[in-house]
Design a protein around this motif. Structure first.
Motif, mmCIF file in Angstrom:
data_model
loop_
_atom_site.group_PDB
_atom_site.id
_atom_site.type_symbol
_atom_site.label_atom_id
_atom_site.label_comp_id
_atom_site.label_asym_id
_atom_site.label_seq_id
_atom_site.Cartn_x
_atom_site.Cartn_y
_atom_site.Cartn_z
ATOM 1 N N TYR A 130 0.744 -1.093 0.069
ATOM 2 C CA TYR A 130 -0.030 0.021 -0.054
ATOM 3 C C TYR A 130 0.975 1.283 -0.034
ATOM 4 O O TYR A 130 0.662 2.196 -0.715
ATOM 5 C CB TYR A 130 -0.811 0.197 1.174
ATOM 6 N N GLN A 131 1.905 1.187 0.800
ATOM 7 C CA GLN A 131 2.929 2.540 0.792
ATOM 8 C C GLN A 131 3.498 2.555 -0.538
ATOM 9 O O GLN A 131 3.905 3.822 -0.907
ATOM 10 C CB GLN A 131 3.926 2.155 1.846
ATOM 11 N N HIS A 132 3.825 1.530 -1.246
ATOM 12 C CA HIS A 132 4.469 1.555 -2.558
ATOM 13 C C HIS A 132 3.680 2.495 -3.465
ATOM 14 O O HIS A 132 4.033 3.236 -4.398
ATOM 15 C CB HIS A 132 4.896 0.121 -3.176
ATOM 16 N N VAL A 133 2.317 1.935 -3.418
ATOM 17 C CA VAL A 133 1.193 2.543 -4.377
ATOM 18 C C VAL A 133 1.175 4.079 -4.156
ATOM 19 O O VAL A 133 1.006 4.958 -5.090
ATOM 20 C CB VAL A 133 -0.192 1.915 -4.196
ATOM 21 N N GLU A 134 1.154 4.360 -2.668
ATOM 22 C CA GLU A 134 1.039 5.785 -2.515
ATOM 23 C C GLU A 134 2.129 6.621 -2.969
ATOM 24 O O GLU A 134 2.145 7.791 -3.291
ATOM 25 C CB GLU A 134 0.724 5.986 -0.807
ATOM 26 N N ALA A 135 3.270 6.025 -2.562
ATOM 27 C CA ALA A 135 4.582 6.513 -3.115
ATOM 28 C C ALA A 135 4.853 6.575 -4.643
ATOM 29 O O ALA A 135 5.341 7.710 -5.228
ATOM 30 C CB ALA A 135 5.875 5.830 -2.684
ATOM 31 N N ALA A 136 3.697 5.960 -5.418
ATOM 32 C CA ALA A 136 3.822 6.080 -7.007
ATOM 33 C C ALA A 136 2.785 7.349 -7.221
ATOM 34 O O ALA A 136 2.957 7.896 -8.423
ATOM 35 C CB ALA A 136 3.534 4.862 -7.513
ATOM 36 N N ILE A 137 1.577 7.021 -6.665
ATOM 37 C CA ILE A 137 0.765 8.159 -7.100
ATOM 38 C C ILE A 137 0.733 9.803 -6.713
ATOM 39 O O ILE A 137 0.706 10.585 -7.381
ATOM 40 C CB ILE A 137 -0.535 7.643 -6.698
ATOM 41 N N SER A 138 1.160 9.597 -5.251
ATOM 42 C CA SER A 138 1.459 11.019 -4.679
ATOM 43 C C SER A 138 2.388 12.145 -5.640
ATOM 44 O O SER A 138 1.804 13.139 -5.599
ATOM 45 C CB SER A 138 1.570 10.981 -3.363
ATOM 46 N N PRO A 139 3.548 11.512 -6.027
ATOM 47 C CA PRO A 139 4.407 12.655 -6.569
ATOM 48 C C PRO A 139 3.603 13.044 -7.854
ATOM 49 O O PRO A 139 3.862 14.492 -8.076
ATOM 50 C CB PRO A 139 5.729 11.684 -6.884
ATOM 51 N N ALA A 140 3.126 12.232 -8.644
ATOM 52 C CA ALA A 140 2.605 12.809 -9.803
ATOM 53 C C ALA A 140 1.411 13.672 -9.702
ATOM 54 O O ALA A 140 1.193 14.757 -10.188
ATOM 55 C CB ALA A 140 1.742 11.456 -10.590
ATOM 56 N N LEU A 141 0.272 13.469 -8.615
ATOM 57 C CA LEU A 141 -0.808 14.310 -8.360
ATOM 58 C C LEU A 141 -0.240 15.616 -7.717
ATOM 59 O O LEU A 141 -0.344 16.676 -8.148
ATOM 60 C CB LEU A 141 -1.767 13.838 -7.343
ATOM 61 N N ARG A 142 1.009 15.511 -7.005
ATOM 62 C CA ARG A 142 1.292 16.620 -6.444
ATOM 63 C C ARG A 142 2.023 17.763 -7.382
ATOM 64 O O ARG A 142 1.842 18.962 -7.610
ATOM 65 C CB ARG A 142 2.512 16.349 -5.312
ATOM 66 N N GLU A 143 2.778 17.273 -8.364
ATOM 67 C CA GLU A 143 3.526 17.918 -9.347
ATOM 68 C C GLU A 143 2.244 18.578 -10.339
ATOM 69 O O GLU A 143 2.314 19.766 -10.773
ATOM 70 C CB GLU A 143 4.199 17.102 -10.453
ATOM 71 N N MET A 144 1.140 17.987 -10.386
ATOM 72 C CA MET A 144 0.089 18.624 -11.298
ATOM 73 C C MET A 144 -0.443 19.820 -10.469
ATOM 74 O O MET A 144 -0.876 20.895 -10.896
ATOM 75 C CB MET A 144 -1.226 17.750 -11.486
ATOM 76 N N VAL A 145 -0.593 19.827 -9.048
ATOM 77 C CA VAL A 145 -1.097 20.934 -8.348
ATOM 78 C C VAL A 145 0.007 21.886 -8.331
ATOM 79 O O VAL A 145 -0.425 23.194 -8.502
ATOM 80 C CB VAL A 145 -1.547 20.421 -7.077
ATOM 81 N N GLU A 146 1.045 21.662 -8.058
ATOM 82 C CA GLU A 146 2.270 22.678 -8.051
ATOM 83 C C GLU A 146 2.490 23.232 -9.148
ATOM 84 O O GLU A 146 2.716 24.576 -9.324
ATOM 85 C CB GLU A 146 3.556 21.829 -7.552
ATOM 86 N N GLN A 147 2.226 22.794 -10.534
ATOM 87 C CA GLN A 147 2.470 23.390 -11.812
ATOM 88 C C GLN A 147 1.336 24.118 -12.001
ATOM 89 O O GLN A 147 1.561 25.354 -12.420
ATOM 90 C CB GLN A 147 2.360 22.437 -12.889
ATOM 91 N N ALA A 148 -0.004 23.982 -11.571
ATOM 92 C CA ALA A 148 -0.957 24.753 -11.613
ATOM 93 C C ALA A 148 -0.658 26.093 -10.694
ATOM 94 O O ALA A 148 -1.178 27.250 -11.082
ATOM 95 C CB ALA A 148 -2.239 24.216 -11.013
ATOM 96 N N LEU A 149 -0.092 26.152 -9.619
ATOM 97 C CA LEU A 149 0.142 26.853 -8.823
ATOM 98 C C LEU A 149 1.123 27.911 -9.309
ATOM 99 O O LEU A 149 0.971 29.260 -9.388
ATOM 100 C CB LEU A 149 0.561 26.603 -7.276
ATOM 101 N N ARG A 150 2.126 27.259 -9.911
ATOM 102 C CA ARG A 150 3.175 28.452 -10.474
ATOM 103 C C ARG A 150 2.640 29.201 -11.736
ATOM 104 O O ARG A 150 2.812 30.254 -11.981
ATOM 105 C CB ARG A 150 4.179 27.452 -10.956
#
Length: 205
Positions: A130-150
């Motif tokens: 489960y932790q491995h799945v979270e580690a795979a998904i979270s960075p991709a989602l975070r990058e989308m949000v951070e790009q929108a903020l920038r």
């Protein structure tokens, strides 16, 4: 028979077993589901199961892996996000939430993943998966949000990670509560509500 053919057949069998497991886990939970029930749902024999998987734990890992792959495929989709106009930021946030919620809009999958999540709290082997799945998904989602903020020269009043965690938690709990009440989840309405919530945590630089 070539190794490639065997591997392809094995992958198809595992995929069918994983899809069957989602249906059975959603109905009976992980501890309450048997290998025999999952095989029956998939149209396989018990022997076919153990020819492709070692245990129900490994099947749970396969379900989590497929869920992660679907999320990553959606999150890597190329969308033409608007960057100007009065409602551009709202539209951008709305589209990001809609992207992610499209994967979690299937009630059966939502319940099955939650059942596996509960089992992971008791099972160290599943917890690691489960932790491995979270580690795979979270960075991709975070990058989308951070790009929108920038792109829109804004920032968040709490950390982006915290904002994503809260948003995902609210979405999951709303879907589950709606299903428990016997109603169909209105994903579009939830997406609009979550967009309003996320915007409340955003301010100009």
């Amino acid at each position: 028979m070539s190794t490639t053919t065997v591997s392809a057949r094995r992958a198809v069998t595992q995929a069918r077993l994983a899809d069957a497991a989602v249906a059975v886990f959603a109905r009976k939970g992980v501890p309450g589901s048997t290998v025999e029930e999952i095989c029956e749902e998939a149209g396989f024999t018990r022997g076919a199961f153990y020819s492709n998987l070692d245990s129900k734990d490994e099947l749970c890992m396969a379900v989590l892996s497929r869920y992660a792959e679907k999320n990553l495929a959606v999150l890597s989709s190329s969308l033409d996000f608007p960057n100007d106009g009065q409602d551009a930021l709202r539209d951008r946030i709305h589209d990001i939430i809609a992207l992610f919620s499209s994967v979690g809009s299937d009630p059966t999958t939502v319940v099955a993943i939650l059942e596996i999540t509960l089992e992971a709290t008791r099972n160290p082997q599943l917890r690691e998966a489960y932790q491995h799945v979270e580690a795979a998904i979270s960075p991709a989602l975070r990058e989308m949000v951070e790009q929108a903020l920038r792109d829109h020269d804004v920032t968040t009043t709490i950390s982006v990670n915290d904002l994503i965690e809260v948003t995902r938690a609210v979405f999951d709990s709303r879907v589950l509560a709606t299903m428990a009440s016997g109603r169909k989840a209105d994903i579009d309405r939830m997406t609009n509500q979550l967009t309003t919530m996320v915007l409340a945590f955003i301010r100009p630089l």
